[in-house]
Design a protein around this motif. Sequence first.
Motif, PDB file in Angstrom:
ATOM      1  N   LYS A 197      -0.857  -2.963  10.759  1.00  0.00           N
ATOM      2  CA  LYS A 197       0.492  -3.136  11.289  1.00  0.00           C
ATOM      3  C   LYS A 197       1.405  -3.895  10.325  1.00  0.00           C
ATOM      4  O   LYS A 197       2.620  -3.727  10.350  1.00  0.00           O
ATOM      5  CB  LYS A 197       0.428  -3.892  12.618  1.00  0.00           C
ATOM      6  N   LYS A 198       0.825  -4.724   9.464  1.00  0.00           N
ATOM      7  CA  LYS A 198       1.624  -5.543   8.551  1.00  0.00           C
ATOM      8  C   LYS A 198       1.597  -4.888   7.173  1.00  0.00           C
ATOM      9  O   LYS A 198       0.658  -5.086   6.401  1.00  0.00           O
ATOM     10  CB  LYS A 198       1.073  -6.965   8.504  1.00  0.00           C
ATOM     11  N   VAL A 199       2.622  -4.103   6.879  1.00  0.00           N
ATOM     12  CA  VAL A 199       2.591  -3.260   5.683  1.00  0.00           C
ATOM     13  C   VAL A 199       3.754  -3.509   4.724  1.00  0.00           C
ATOM     14  O   VAL A 199       3.730  -2.997   3.606  1.00  0.00           O
ATOM     15  CB  VAL A 199       2.569  -1.765   6.084  1.00  0.00           C
ATOM     16  N   THR A 200       4.750  -4.279   5.120  1.00  0.00           N
ATOM     17  CA  THR A 200       5.938  -4.437   4.275  1.00  0.00           C
ATOM     18  C   THR A 200       5.743  -5.556   3.255  1.00  0.00           C
ATOM     19  O   THR A 200       4.966  -6.486   3.452  1.00  0.00           O
ATOM     20  CB  THR A 200       7.186  -4.752   5.124  1.00  0.00           C
ATOM     21  N   SER A 201       6.497  -5.470   2.153  1.00  0.00           N
ATOM     22  CA  SER A 201       6.400  -6.494   1.104  1.00  0.00           C
ATOM     23  C   SER A 201       6.880  -7.854   1.619  1.00  0.00           C
ATOM     24  O   SER A 201       6.388  -8.896   1.183  1.00  0.00           O
ATOM     25  CB  SER A 201       7.217  -6.069  -0.123  1.00  0.00           C
ATOM     26  N   THR A 202       7.836  -7.853   2.552  1.00  0.00           N
ATOM     27  CA  THR A 202       8.341  -9.120   3.101  1.00  0.00           C
ATOM     28  C   THR A 202       7.244  -9.873   3.843  1.00  0.00           C
ATOM     29  O   THR A 202       7.053 -11.084   3.657  1.00  0.00           O
ATOM     30  CB  THR A 202       9.521  -8.850   4.060  1.00  0.00           C
ATOM     31  N   LEU A 203       6.480  -9.159   4.685  1.00  0.00           N
ATOM     32  CA  LEU A 203       5.401  -9.795   5.434  1.00  0.00           C
ATOM     33  C   LEU A 203       4.297 -10.285   4.498  1.00  0.00           C
ATOM     34  O   LEU A 203       3.756 -11.379   4.672  1.00  0.00           O
ATOM     35  CB  LEU A 203       4.825  -8.813   6.460  1.00  0.00           C
ATOM     36  N   ILE A 204       3.962  -9.464   3.498  1.00  0.00           N
ATOM     37  CA  ILE A 204       2.922  -9.856   2.539  1.00  0.00           C
ATOM     38  C   ILE A 204       3.367 -11.097   1.765  1.00  0.00           C
ATOM     39  O   ILE A 204       2.592 -12.038   1.567  1.00  0.00           O
ATOM     40  CB  ILE A 204       2.608  -8.692   1.576  1.00  0.00           C
ATOM     41  N   ARG A 205       4.635 -11.105   1.355  1.00  0.00           N
ATOM     42  CA  ARG A 205       5.172 -12.243   0.597  1.00  0.00           C
ATOM     43  C   ARG A 205       5.112 -13.529   1.419  1.00  0.00           C
ATOM     44  O   ARG A 205       4.685 -14.585   0.913  1.00  0.00           O
ATOM     45  CB  ARG A 205       6.611 -11.939   0.189  1.00  0.00           C
ATOM     46  N   GLU A 206       5.525 -13.471   2.684  1.00  0.00           N
ATOM     47  CA  GLU A 206       5.512 -14.657   3.537  1.00  0.00           C
ATOM     48  C   GLU A 206       4.095 -15.198   3.713  1.00  0.00           C
ATOM     49  O   GLU A 206       3.863 -16.407   3.696  1.00  0.00           O
ATOM     50  CB  GLU A 206       6.126 -14.330   4.910  1.00  0.00           C
ATOM     51  N   ARG A 207       3.152 -14.272   3.878  1.00  0.00           N
ATOM     52  CA  ARG A 207       1.747 -14.703   4.077  1.00  0.00           C
ATOM     53  C   ARG A 207       1.192 -15.360   2.820  1.00  0.00           C
ATOM     54  O   ARG A 207       0.486 -16.370   2.902  1.00  0.00           O
ATOM     55  CB  ARG A 207       0.901 -13.480   4.463  1.00  0.00           C
TER      56      ARG A 207
ATOM     57  N   GLU B  66      -6.233 -10.043   9.460  1.00  0.00           N
ATOM     58  CA  GLU B  66      -4.994 -10.374  10.175  1.00  0.00           C
ATOM     59  C   GLU B  66      -4.103  -9.146  10.354  1.00  0.00           C
ATOM     60  O   GLU B  66      -3.021  -9.259  10.922  1.00  0.00           O
ATOM     61  CB  GLU B  66      -4.238 -11.456   9.412  1.00  0.00           C
ATOM     62  N   GLY B  67      -4.540  -7.972   9.866  1.00  0.00           N
ATOM     63  CA  GLY B  67      -3.787  -6.745  10.075  1.00  0.00           C
ATOM     64  C   GLY B  67      -2.947  -6.292   8.899  1.00  0.00           C
ATOM     65  O   GLY B  67      -2.108  -5.397   9.045  1.00  0.00           O
ATOM     66  N   PHE B  68      -3.143  -6.868   7.714  1.00  0.00           N
ATOM     67  CA  PHE B  68      -2.340  -6.495   6.548  1.00  0.00           C
ATOM     68  C   PHE B  68      -2.927  -5.266   5.857  1.00  0.00           C
ATOM     69  O   PHE B  68      -4.144  -5.057   5.844  1.00  0.00           O
ATOM     70  CB  PHE B  68      -2.292  -7.648   5.540  1.00  0.00           C
ATOM     71  N   GLU B  69      -2.039  -4.483   5.269  1.00  0.00           N
ATOM     72  CA  GLU B  69      -2.415  -3.419   4.338  1.00  0.00           C
ATOM     73  C   GLU B  69      -1.811  -3.767   2.976  1.00  0.00           C
ATOM     74  O   GLU B  69      -0.641  -4.157   2.896  1.00  0.00           O
ATOM     75  CB  GLU B  69      -1.869  -2.061   4.785  1.00  0.00           C
ATOM     76  N   LEU B  70      -2.600  -3.615   1.908  1.00  0.00           N
ATOM     77  CA  LEU B  70      -2.098  -3.936   0.573  1.00  0.00           C
ATOM     78  C   LEU B  70      -2.966  -3.278  -0.485  1.00  0.00           C
ATOM     79  O   LEU B  70      -4.040  -2.756  -0.184  1.00  0.00           O
ATOM     80  CB  LEU B  70      -2.063  -5.459   0.370  1.00  0.00           C
ATOM     81  N   THR B  71      -2.463  -3.265  -1.706  1.00  0.00           N
ATOM     82  CA  THR B  71      -3.274  -2.793  -2.835  1.00  0.00           C
ATOM     83  C   THR B  71      -3.464  -3.959  -3.811  1.00  0.00           C
ATOM     84  O   THR B  71      -2.574  -4.790  -3.994  1.00  0.00           O
ATOM     85  CB  THR B  71      -2.612  -1.612  -3.567  1.00  0.00           C
TER      86      THR B  71
ATOM     87  N   ASN C 175       0.846  -1.196   0.000  1.00  0.00           N
ATOM     88  CA  ASN C 175       0.000   0.000   0.000  1.00  0.00           C
ATOM     89  C   ASN C 175       0.880   1.245   0.000  1.00  0.00           C
ATOM     90  O   ASN C 175       1.688   1.449   0.913  1.00  0.00           O
ATOM     91  CB  ASN C 175      -0.904  -0.011   1.237  1.00  0.00           C
ATOM     92  N   ASP C 176       0.753   2.096  -1.052  1.00  0.00           N
ATOM     93  CA  ASP C 176       1.570   3.315  -1.127  1.00  0.00           C
ATOM     94  C   ASP C 176       0.693   4.572  -1.169  1.00  0.00           C
ATOM     95  O   ASP C 176       1.109   5.600  -1.686  1.00  0.00           O
ATOM     96  CB  ASP C 176       2.490   3.262  -2.355  1.00  0.00           C
ATOM     97  N   SER C 177      -0.519   4.476  -0.617  1.00  0.00           N
ATOM     98  CA  SER C 177      -1.397   5.647  -0.586  1.00  0.00           C
ATOM     99  C   SER C 177      -0.929   6.623   0.498  1.00  0.00           C
ATOM    100  O   SER C 177      -0.112   6.262   1.354  1.00  0.00           O
ATOM    101  CB  SER C 177      -2.834   5.215  -0.319  1.00  0.00           C
ATOM    102  N   PRO C 178      -1.452   7.855   0.502  1.00  0.00           N
ATOM    103  CA  PRO C 178      -1.070   8.810   1.560  1.00  0.00           C
ATOM    104  C   PRO C 178      -1.405   8.328   2.969  1.00  0.00           C
ATOM    105  O   PRO C 178      -0.826   8.806   3.935  1.00  0.00           O
ATOM    106  CB  PRO C 178      -1.889  10.060   1.201  1.00  0.00           C
ATOM    107  N   PHE C 179      -2.356   7.390   3.098  1.00  0.00           N
ATOM    108  CA  PHE C 179      -2.745   6.892   4.422  1.00  0.00           C
ATOM    109  C   PHE C 179      -2.071   5.574   4.776  1.00  0.00           C
ATOM    110  O   PHE C 179      -2.469   4.907   5.728  1.00  0.00           O
ATOM    111  CB  PHE C 179      -4.267   6.700   4.489  1.00  0.00           C
ATOM    112  N   ALA C 180      -1.057   5.189   4.013  1.00  0.00           N
ATOM    113  CA  ALA C 180      -0.393   3.896   4.242  1.00  0.00           C
ATOM    114  C   ALA C 180       0.177   3.816   5.654  1.00  0.00           C
ATOM    115  O   ALA C 180       0.810   4.760   6.138  1.00  0.00           O
ATOM    116  CB  ALA C 180       0.722   3.697   3.215  1.00  0.00           C
ATOM    117  N   GLY C 181      -0.057   2.691   6.318  1.00  0.00           N
ATOM    118  CA  GLY C 181       0.499   2.448   7.644  1.00  0.00           C
ATOM    119  C   GLY C 181      -0.285   3.046   8.789  1.00  0.00           C
ATOM    120  O   GLY C 181       0.090   2.855   9.949  1.00  0.00           O
ATOM    121  N   THR C 182      -1.376   3.736   8.511  1.00  0.00           N
ATOM    122  CA  THR C 182      -2.133   4.381   9.594  1.00  0.00           C
ATOM    123  C   THR C 182      -3.197   3.455  10.191  1.00  0.00           C
ATOM    124  O   THR C 182      -3.677   3.712  11.290  1.00  0.00           O
ATOM    125  CB  THR C 182      -2.825   5.662   9.086  1.00  0.00           C
ATOM    126  N   GLU C 183      -3.561   2.376   9.469  1.00  0.00           N
ATOM    127  CA  GLU C 183      -4.649   1.522   9.962  1.00  0.00           C
ATOM    128  C   GLU C 183      -4.241   0.064  10.154  1.00  0.00           C
ATOM    129  O   GLU C 183      -4.952  -0.694  10.800  1.00  0.00           O
ATOM    130  CB  GLU C 183      -5.836   1.588   8.982  1.00  0.00           C
TER     131      GLU C 183
END
Length: 629
Positions: free
Chosen positions: A351-361, A403-408, A341-349
């Motif tokens: 906890k799991k926002v990095t590509s590494t965490l998304i990839r593992e999931r 589970e707390g992920f943010e993504l597009t 997620n690279d929107s202006p509100f990224a990371g505000t809602e």
Amino acid sequence: MLPCVSSLLFIKKPVYIIFNLIRKNNMSEELRNIAIIAHVDHGKTTLIDSIMKQSGMFRENESVSERLMDSGDLEKERGITILAKPTSISWNNITINIIDTPGHADFGGEVERVLGMTDGVILLIDAAEGPMPQTKFVLGKALAQGLKPIVIINKADRPDGRPDEVLEEIFDLFISLDANEEQLDFPTLYASGRSGWCVNELDEPHENLHPLLNLIIKHVEPPKVNQDLPFAMLVTLLDSDPYLGRCLVGRVEQGSAKVNDTVKSINLNGEKIENGRLTKLLKFEGLNRIPVNEVYPGDIICVAGLAKTSVADTICDLSIETAMKSTPIDPPTMAVTITVNDSPFAGTEGKKVTSTLIRERLLAEAETNVAITFSESSNKDSFEIGGRGELQLGVLIETMRREGFELTVSRPKVLLKKDENNKIIEPIEEVIIDVDEEYVSSVVDSMNKRKSEMQDMRSSGAGKTRLIFYAPSRGLIGYQSKFLTDTRGTGVINRLFYSYDSYKGDVPSRRNGALISTDTGKAVAFAIWKLQDRGSMFIGHNTVVYKGMIVGEHSRDNDLEINVLKGKQLTNMRASGSDEAVVLVPPKIMSLEEMMAYINEDELLEVTPLSLRLRKRYLDSKERKKSTK
């Protein structure tokens, strides 16, 4: 006559082994493994509820909820089965393992896997709807494995039921799927899973489900076991337990095993994955897993203690070198691209926002769900996930969101192939539509625009018409909402993958243009009110928006940038009676799957634990203009 237990102390060991083998083989005679298969909403899970209640599993005064097997939050909310789950009952001193399977075509991979654990199936068919696309799919898989189905015409007490006609349609379906003579000689029962009765003939008293349970014992063969071979089981399902961790579910195909036995796991190529100990062995009893010390051939069990073993792997004795064959799974037909997620509100809602965490999931999901495929870009910042349809992909994304992920997420795209002549072919779906007669022409017109070909049109009684089409999957993305609008919410549409065929040409994409926010902040009721005549809104008063976010659908086919932050100009002059009341039309609310299907190629869906937002791929208007050139 067998010797008493005390005399066994004095007989020789070989005789004791023979006695032990007789005891274990008798155990397999007292076991039946079946799966219940059907189209979505034909009543599988409700029937299992009634079976469990009538088998004496619960106390008479015990409070029991509906759809016991649908244990996941999403399953309860949506009223559908997503994951196949085993349970077990005892009837006349015989254990019956029952596997509840999903009915929706998107989760067909679950059905394909679990049929390998069973020796028989119950095919459930609605007395009014008759055989539907998923009925054909699951029955075809069962017949191909040599299973002999028991047919239940469910909901036989429906006022619009037509059980005799449905029985003829079922027989025709068996013939069209090349059923053999044994499979064509299927027993039939009429039932009401909700009311808890089944009968051989409709004029019999409607009392209980005992005829079904007795028929399972009589018609389904016990597991064919081989006690002499070393222990081996094929992992079919992967589950997790808060106390045991990873749990591997499958059927013991040969041999027996005890707690703390040393085993190994091998993949389909025969390569060793790991060695380990069977720290826990569990069987299914009702809704619970019961620890046991030893398991025998034919048992459906749950194994704990192996960290790397996954679905389609073989858990076996150390002496075994050849893996057990796994049922091939139909390939995915649709894919989405998931990025950070690279929107202006990224990371505000979330906890799991990095590509590494998304990839593992996503890798963990692809490991446990064989109907999902995973691939990534060269710089590992975007991931393509393939699946059976929008619902399956939507359920995965909704699960990650919780589970707390943010993504597009991108718009779903159909996976094209090339045939032996190097020509492009695309997935074609069989579409069965039940609709009121007055809406037939609008539905046929919409389907024709989507490059579909009508196969059949016939009256199904009560003023309804059944339409059957072969349509490219591309044309059906996002059609659900249009279909409900065309039929005023009364139509029912069902889809199932049919085959790959030649590319059908361009299909018209969405809709009208988007209304795009020009600034970042909180939307104001006065601004929305003034802009309502421009199109339908997706936001309400005080909704937080950002520049480049899609806030509504334009009434025309072009995109329009609007300012939803502009409030009323205030002065120190009172206006007596000249102010108009601000009346807002309720915003259009879409589900996650609807949003995925709604967006165009130049748009994205932002998913966070708290919000779903539609946005342009390029948030700045100048960048959008550059990209169109």
